[in-house]
Write an enzyme that holds these catalytic residues in place. Structure first.
Site, PDB file in Angstrom:
ATOM      1  N   ASP A 143      -3.405   6.428  14.828  1.00  0.00           N
ATOM      2  CA  ASP A 143      -3.580   5.250  13.974  1.00  0.00           C
ATOM      3  C   ASP A 143      -5.059   4.934  13.938  1.00  0.00           C
ATOM      4  O   ASP A 143      -5.739   5.018  14.964  1.00  0.00           O
ATOM      5  CB  ASP A 143      -2.781   4.056  14.540  1.00  0.00           C
ATOM      6  CG  ASP A 143      -2.531   2.976  13.497  1.00  0.00           C
ATOM      7  OD1 ASP A 143      -3.518   2.477  12.928  1.00  0.00           O
ATOM      8  OD2 ASP A 143      -1.353   2.652  13.260  1.00  0.00           O
ATOM      9  N   ASN A 144      -5.574   4.569  12.748  1.00  0.00           N
ATOM     10  CA  ASN A 144      -6.997   4.196  12.674  1.00  0.00           C
ATOM     11  C   ASN A 144      -7.191   2.687  12.852  1.00  0.00           C
ATOM     12  O   ASN A 144      -8.307   2.193  12.719  1.00  0.00           O
ATOM     13  CB  ASN A 144      -7.625   4.681  11.351  1.00  0.00           C
ATOM     14  CG  ASN A 144      -7.011   4.009  10.137  1.00  0.00           C
ATOM     15  OD1 ASN A 144      -6.181   3.101  10.252  1.00  0.00           O
ATOM     16  ND2 ASN A 144      -7.418   4.447   8.951  1.00  0.00           N
ATOM     17  N   ASN A 194      -5.026  -1.642   9.953  1.00  0.00           N
ATOM     18  CA  ASN A 194      -4.181  -2.832   9.714  1.00  0.00           C
ATOM     19  C   ASN A 194      -3.350  -3.139  10.951  1.00  0.00           C
ATOM     20  O   ASN A 194      -2.219  -3.605  10.843  1.00  0.00           O
ATOM     21  CB  ASN A 194      -3.269  -2.592   8.503  1.00  0.00           C
ATOM     22  CG  ASN A 194      -2.640  -3.880   8.002  1.00  0.00           C
ATOM     23  OD1 ASN A 194      -3.282  -4.932   7.991  1.00  0.00           O
ATOM     24  ND2 ASN A 194      -1.376  -3.820   7.607  1.00  0.00           N
ATOM     25  N   LYS A 230      -0.481  -0.685   2.395  1.00  0.00           N
ATOM     26  CA  LYS A 230       0.816  -1.119   1.833  1.00  0.00           C
ATOM     27  C   LYS A 230       0.806  -2.408   1.017  1.00  0.00           C
ATOM     28  O   LYS A 230       1.863  -2.901   0.654  1.00  0.00           O
ATOM     29  CB  LYS A 230       1.824  -1.261   2.973  1.00  0.00           C
ATOM     30  CG  LYS A 230       1.464  -2.362   3.945  1.00  0.00           C
ATOM     31  CD  LYS A 230       2.639  -2.860   4.743  1.00  0.00           C
ATOM     32  CE  LYS A 230       2.228  -3.972   5.668  1.00  0.00           C
ATOM     33  NZ  LYS A 230       3.285  -4.527   6.459  1.00  0.00           N
ATOM     34  N   SER A 279       9.763   3.678  -0.078  1.00  0.00           N
ATOM     35  CA  SER A 279      10.015   2.257  -0.324  1.00  0.00           C
ATOM     36  C   SER A 279      10.891   2.083  -1.555  1.00  0.00           C
ATOM     37  O   SER A 279      10.838   2.894  -2.494  1.00  0.00           O
ATOM     38  CB  SER A 279       8.662   1.589  -0.563  1.00  0.00           C
ATOM     39  OG  SER A 279       8.810   0.309  -1.101  1.00  0.00           O
ATOM     40  N   TYR A 283       0.166   1.095  -5.427  1.00  0.00           N
ATOM     41  CA  TYR A 283       0.811   1.350  -4.134  1.00  0.00           C
ATOM     42  C   TYR A 283       2.134   2.098  -4.353  1.00  0.00           C
ATOM     43  O   TYR A 283       2.409   3.125  -3.736  1.00  0.00           O
ATOM     44  CB  TYR A 283       1.063   0.033  -3.377  1.00  0.00           C
ATOM     45  CG  TYR A 283       2.076   0.184  -2.269  1.00  0.00           C
ATOM     46  CD1 TYR A 283       1.744   0.871  -1.103  1.00  0.00           C
ATOM     47  CD2 TYR A 283       3.383  -0.304  -2.399  1.00  0.00           C
ATOM     48  CE1 TYR A 283       2.682   1.065  -0.091  1.00  0.00           C
ATOM     49  CE2 TYR A 283       4.320  -0.121  -1.400  1.00  0.00           C
ATOM     50  CZ  TYR A 283       3.961   0.565  -0.249  1.00  0.00           C
ATOM     51  OH  TYR A 283       4.900   0.764   0.736  1.00  0.00           O
ATOM     52  N   LYS A 336       3.501   6.065  -3.378  1.00  0.00           N
ATOM     53  CA  LYS A 336       4.739   6.458  -2.672  1.00  0.00           C
ATOM     54  C   LYS A 336       5.545   7.438  -3.531  1.00  0.00           C
ATOM     55  O   LYS A 336       6.095   8.422  -3.023  1.00  0.00           O
ATOM     56  CB  LYS A 336       5.593   5.214  -2.368  1.00  0.00           C
ATOM     57  CG  LYS A 336       5.003   4.304  -1.300  1.00  0.00           C
ATOM     58  CD  LYS A 336       5.131   4.914   0.081  1.00  0.00           C
ATOM     59  CE  LYS A 336       4.289   4.203   1.108  1.00  0.00           C
ATOM     60  NZ  LYS A 336       4.228   4.829   2.410  1.00  0.00           N
ATOM     61  N   GLY A 367       4.687  -8.468 -11.788  1.00  0.00           N
ATOM     62  CA  GLY A 367       5.292  -7.244 -11.239  1.00  0.00           C
ATOM     63  C   GLY A 367       6.567  -7.499 -10.454  1.00  0.00           C
ATOM     64  O   GLY A 367       7.284  -6.555 -10.113  1.00  0.00           O
TER      65      GLY A 367
END
Ligand code: NAD
Ligand code: WQD
Length: 339
Positions: free
Chosen positions: A33-34, A37, A86, A126, A151, A155, A296
């Site tokens: 993991d960087n 977030n 995300k 998702s 986003y 996906k 949206g």
């Protein structure tokens, strides 16, 4: 020997709960993991609960040398790929950053997997890939691709890329899991969702209003064609979701090709229902005002979960009450998240 599983994005919300479930099921877990977030405190807590630690590698999945090195150093058997940016809203403002991060990291990962002859992959997709559904509940064969934001398109593009990989080389065993609306936290209150900055999603937002760090909720529209006019979604407890990953992993080990499974409860709840239930559980009033619809957004979205039930023998167990109880336990015992 225990099976080693690489969990990308494992310090994040869903990844940390799934890393815990893997450790508890007897797997060895390596997380990359960087921390773009997330906080590594989540993994310290995972280790505390499980009684043994995941191996944490702080690094970026787009770093091909690092990712290849991880596969050289460890006998990894399968990969659970959570790492991604995300936020729908952020992706509209910064599409290139979203495409670059989400696509390049997945391509780098898949190339490193192929180099190391590792072909078992579980991918976090998702319900966003369905766009605005023409009918609910939404089943896996319903149309996809009419996504309304970068986003979601990232996906959808990854789903297509993975299907092409599996088509080209039957050694790939890929589970594409389409999550509906993950909420809640581990019931012990030690790990949970800790979004950076302003939360985009309903339940984290309500939690911050309840704990006093945000003043009021804006309900995005009360003129939808739903029972009370507010948006209806399929909220699923993050522990059920984590469990779904273990079932999917078991299933792909047994069969090749690409499988797509919805992970939801199959039940829809409106924004006002969530709000009222949360007020009951927390004993705190949630001030709100009705705001314009969010661009949206769709009226109603919930899953047909029969394919996952039939093929995985998996079914969500937790109720909305339990999801909100656990979200509140996490937020009230950690008002500043992991900070
Ligand atoms: P999260 O942001 O908490 O976790 C994602 C993790 O990936 C973070 O810890 C982040 O630091 C890491 N990351 C991002 N880019 C990276 C990179 N290039 N290299 C290494 N690490 C990187 O998000 P989450 O809610 O746990 O979501 C996990 C996955 O599930 C994501 O792929 C997300 O798109 C998907 N998903 C989430 C939801 C939701 O509502 N939470 C719904 C459907 C699908
Ligand atoms: C739920 C409902 C809002 C916030 C998003 C992504 C989706 C997936 C899950 C990753 C809607 C309403 C919300 C607020 C509100 N993530 N709402 N006030 O939009 O269903 O899905 O998260 O893949 O891709 O799009 O979830 O929690 O944002 O919204 O009234 O402050 O709550 O309008 O009806 P959504 P959400």
């Amino acid at each position: 020997m225990r099976h080693k599983i690489l969990v990308t994005g494992g310090a994040g919300y869903i990844g940390s709960h799934t890393a815990l479930a893997l450790l508890q099921a007897g797997y060895d877990v390596i997380v990359i993991d960087n921390l773009s977030n997330s906080s590594k405190v989540s993994l310290e807590r995972v280790g505390e609960i499980a009684g043994r630690n995941p191996l944490f590698i702080e690094g970026d999945l787009r770093d091909a040398a690092l990712v290849n090195q991880i596969f050289n150093d460890h006998p990894i058997e399968s990969v659970l790929h959570f790492a991604a940016l995300k936020s729908v809203e952020e992706s509209v403002r910064e599409p290139l950053r979203y495409f670059e991060n989400n696509l390049v990291s997945t391509m780098t990962l898949c190339q490193a997997m192929a180099n190391a002859n590792v072909f078992n992959l579980v991918f976090s997709s998702s319900a966003v890939v369905y766009g605005a559904p023409s009918i609910v509940p939404i089943a896996e064969h319903h149309p996809t691709g009419q996504t309304t934001n970068p986003y979601g398109r990232s996906k959808f593009m990854i789903e297509q890329m993975l299907a092409d990989l599996a088509e080209a080389d039957p050694r790939w065993k890929i589970a594409i899991l389409r999550y509906f609306n993950p909420v809640g936290a581990h019931p012990n209150g030690l790990i949970g969702e800790d979004p950076n900055g302003m939360p985009n999603n309903l339940v984290p937002y309500i939690c911050r209003v309840a704990v006093g760090t945000l003043a009021e909720l804006k309900i995005f529209g009360n003129d939808y064609p739903t029972a009370d006019g507010t948006g209806v979604r399929d909220y699923i407890h993050v522990l059920d979701l984590a469990d779904g990953h273990l079932s999917a992993l078991d299933a792909i080990r047994k069969s090749g090709g690409t499988h797509i499974w919805n992970l939801g409860t199959g039940q829809g709840n409106s924004v006002l229902e969530v709000l009222r239930e949360f007020e009951d559980i927390s004993g705190r009033p949630i001030p709100y005002k009705i705001a314009p619809r969010r661009p949206g957004d769709i009226a109603t979205c919930f899953a047909d979960v029969s394919k996952a039930e039939r093929e995985l023998g998996w079914k969500a167990k937790y109720t909305l009450n339990e999801m909100l109880r656990d979200a509140w336990k996490w937020q009230s015992t950690n008002p500043l998240g992991y900070k």
